[in-house]
Write a protein that holds these residues in place. Sequence first.
Motif, mmCIF file in Angstrom:
data_model
loop_
_atom_site.group_PDB
_atom_site.id
_atom_site.type_symbol
_atom_site.label_atom_id
_atom_site.label_comp_id
_atom_site.label_asym_id
_atom_site.label_seq_id
_atom_site.Cartn_x
_atom_site.Cartn_y
_atom_site.Cartn_z
ATOM 1 N N SER A 25 81.298 68.875 -7.621
ATOM 2 C CA SER A 25 80.331 68.708 -8.705
ATOM 3 C C SER A 25 78.933 68.464 -8.136
ATOM 4 N N HIS A 26 77.935 68.583 -8.992
ATOM 5 C CA HIS A 26 76.551 68.380 -8.564
ATOM 6 C C HIS A 26 76.361 67.003 -7.947
ATOM 7 N N ASP A 27 76.995 65.994 -8.535
ATOM 8 C CA ASP A 27 76.905 64.628 -8.022
ATOM 9 C C ASP A 27 78.097 63.854 -8.568
ATOM 10 N N LYS A 28 78.314 62.653 -8.038
ATOM 11 C CA LYS A 28 79.494 61.884 -8.428
ATOM 12 C C LYS A 28 79.410 61.421 -9.888
ATOM 13 N N ALA A 30 79.133 70.904 -30.579
ATOM 14 C CA ALA A 30 78.347 70.946 -29.344
ATOM 15 C C ALA A 30 79.010 71.798 -28.270
ATOM 16 N N ALA A 31 80.246 72.210 -28.489
ATOM 17 C CA ALA A 31 80.958 73.031 -27.505
ATOM 18 C C ALA A 31 80.213 74.316 -27.184
ATOM 19 N N LYS A 32 79.400 74.783 -28.134
ATOM 20 C CA LYS A 32 78.671 76.042 -27.924
ATOM 21 C C LYS A 32 77.413 75.856 -27.082
ATOM 22 N N MET A 33 76.981 74.625 -26.918
ATOM 23 C CA MET A 33 75.762 74.368 -26.150
ATOM 24 C C MET A 33 75.955 74.795 -24.696
ATOM 25 N N LYS A 34 74.859 75.288 -24.103
ATOM 26 C CA LYS A 34 74.950 75.767 -22.722
ATOM 27 C C LYS A 34 74.302 74.790 -21.755
ATOM 28 N N TYR A 35 74.854 74.806 -20.542
ATOM 29 C CA TYR A 35 74.453 73.860 -19.507
ATOM 30 C C TYR A 35 74.272 74.639 -18.208
ATOM 31 N N PRO A 36 73.236 74.354 -17.429
ATOM 32 C CA PRO A 36 73.021 75.120 -16.196
ATOM 33 C C PRO A 36 74.091 74.821 -15.148
ATOM 34 N N MET A 37 74.677 75.852 -14.580
ATOM 35 C CA MET A 37 75.684 75.646 -13.549
ATOM 36 C C MET A 37 75.086 74.942 -12.335
ATOM 37 N N SER A 38 73.796 75.084 -12.132
ATOM 38 C CA SER A 38 73.159 74.428 -10.988
ATOM 39 C C SER A 38 73.157 72.911 -11.126
ATOM 40 N N LEU A 39 73.344 72.391 -12.349
ATOM 41 C CA LEU A 39 73.445 70.951 -12.560
ATOM 42 C C LEU A 39 74.895 70.497 -12.712
ATOM 43 N N ALA A 40 75.784 71.442 -12.942
ATOM 44 C CA ALA A 40 77.206 71.104 -13.060
ATOM 45 C C ALA A 40 77.884 71.090 -11.691
ATOM 46 N N GLY A 41 77.530 72.071 -10.852
ATOM 47 C CA GLY A 41 78.169 72.200 -9.549
ATOM 48 C C GLY A 41 77.172 72.079 -8.413
ATOM 49 N N LYS A 42 77.704 72.055 -7.199
ATOM 50 C CA LYS A 42 76.869 71.905 -6.007
ATOM 51 C C LYS A 42 76.284 73.264 -5.617
ATOM 52 N N MET A 43 75.508 73.845 -6.542
ATOM 53 C CA MET A 43 74.994 75.196 -6.354
ATOM 54 C C MET A 43 74.062 75.308 -5.153
ATOM 55 N N MET A 78 68.859 81.507 -6.908
ATOM 56 C CA MET A 78 68.454 80.572 -7.948
ATOM 57 C C MET A 78 67.438 81.145 -8.926
ATOM 58 N N LYS A 79 67.027 82.373 -8.717
ATOM 59 C CA LYS A 79 66.201 83.078 -9.703
ATOM 60 C C LYS A 79 67.018 84.047 -10.548
ATOM 61 N N ASP A 80 68.298 84.185 -10.230
ATOM 62 C CA ASP A 80 69.129 85.217 -10.844
ATOM 63 C C ASP A 80 69.978 84.625 -11.962
ATOM 64 N N ARG A 81 69.585 84.889 -13.223
ATOM 65 C CA ARG A 81 70.329 84.352 -14.365
ATOM 66 C C ARG A 81 71.682 85.032 -14.546
ATOM 67 N N THR A 82 71.953 86.120 -13.828
ATOM 68 C CA THR A 82 73.265 86.753 -13.920
ATOM 69 C C THR A 82 74.255 86.169 -12.922
ATOM 70 N N SER A 83 73.784 85.214 -12.083
ATOM 71 C CA SER A 83 74.692 84.589 -11.115
ATOM 72 C C SER A 83 74.405 83.099 -10.996
ATOM 73 N N ALA A 84 73.748 82.662 -9.929
ATOM 74 C CA ALA A 84 73.633 81.227 -9.647
ATOM 75 C C ALA A 84 72.775 80.468 -10.651
ATOM 76 N N ALA A 85 71.820 81.134 -11.289
ATOM 77 C CA ALA A 85 70.959 80.465 -12.268
ATOM 78 C C ALA A 85 71.507 80.573 -13.690
ATOM 79 N N TRP A 94 73.686 79.803 -17.126
ATOM 80 C CA TRP A 94 74.066 78.659 -17.961
ATOM 81 C C TRP A 94 75.393 79.010 -18.633
ATOM 82 N N VAL A 95 76.295 78.037 -18.720
ATOM 83 C CA VAL A 95 77.588 78.274 -19.366
ATOM 84 C C VAL A 95 77.802 77.227 -20.445
ATOM 85 N N SER A 96 78.730 77.506 -21.337
ATOM 86 C CA SER A 96 78.955 76.591 -22.460
ATOM 87 C C SER A 96 79.731 75.356 -22.019
#
Length: 323
Positions: A178-181, A199-212, A226-233, A235-237
């Motif tokens: 995860s991004h942090d403990k 709220a299940a539909k709300m999106k969250y950046p994967m860069s803050l969820a995981g250790k991207m 980190m500029k590519d919204r189709t990969s590392a940048a 957001w997922v629900s």
Amino acid sequence: MSTITPATTLYRDQQAWRDLQQFLPARLRLSDDTAPEEEFWDWRGHRVHLDRYPNPAANAKIVLHHGVGTNGRQMSLILGAPLARRDFETVALDNLGYGLTQVKPGITPSYDDWIDLVVDFLAFEQSRDDRPIVLYGLSAGGMLTYHVAAKAPRKTLAGIVGMTFLDQRSQQVRDETSHDKLTARAGVPFMGLAARTPAAKMKYPMSLAGKMSALANDPGAMKVFMKDRTSAANWVSIRFLDRYMNYVPAIEPEDFDACPVLLTQPAEDHWSPHHLSLPVLSRITKVPVTTVMLDNAGHYPLEEPGLQQMQDAIADFATEHTT
């Protein structure tokens, strides 16, 4: 019924993967002439993007799946093209919410949908011909290969290959990936509650969820990612994250006997090091399990000799189990 339809939005018009491949060895860089064919597969109202190197004469197919910070074209760069040159048919797909796949309007996909999509895609491929299939997954895609093999009908897959096999139900895995403990200990339960509300539909950046930040070991490549919204940048629900962290496989590792398993583990992986895959792989005893360490390679491997070792290991594994 699932069908192949002509592509519309294409990687040939995207700059991100062209920028990324400048950090790869020259032998792996694609041009418009050597890039894969692009098509869309219609599945339950979604249009799933495919990168394919067709080869009707190939004895086997290798299907490539990205992780939660990558996409199908990035799989084509490091595996699709080089394995195609070794006379395999390869196809890299973009799962729901990633790459150039078009999600059906009004739908909020979950990780369960990812599994069902790949299970159905393998059935679709087998309806076209009876050649054996090996499924590869990078990062989170590694455990996805296991989840798919556990759920798919018997003999669907000749083998699975993962860059890592992470059971996110494990607190240790959550803590270390995860991004942090705080996210691992408090964020995951909170998302579990939120996933049962609108709220299940709300999106969250994967860069803050995981250790991207540990996706690649080259700082220049990380800037591209980190500029590519189709990969590392991307957001997922919250729904997706909750199901990803809590997914229960159809078969637990102690009972898994679907097909042989190969782990291709980057030796310099700072996101999901080798020890995090052992709790899964050590419990698989009914089928052969092989590990190949990739020297000098990071989580998304850009480095030699790890890249060559990965390509050799997968080619050898696929040949051994499909002939």
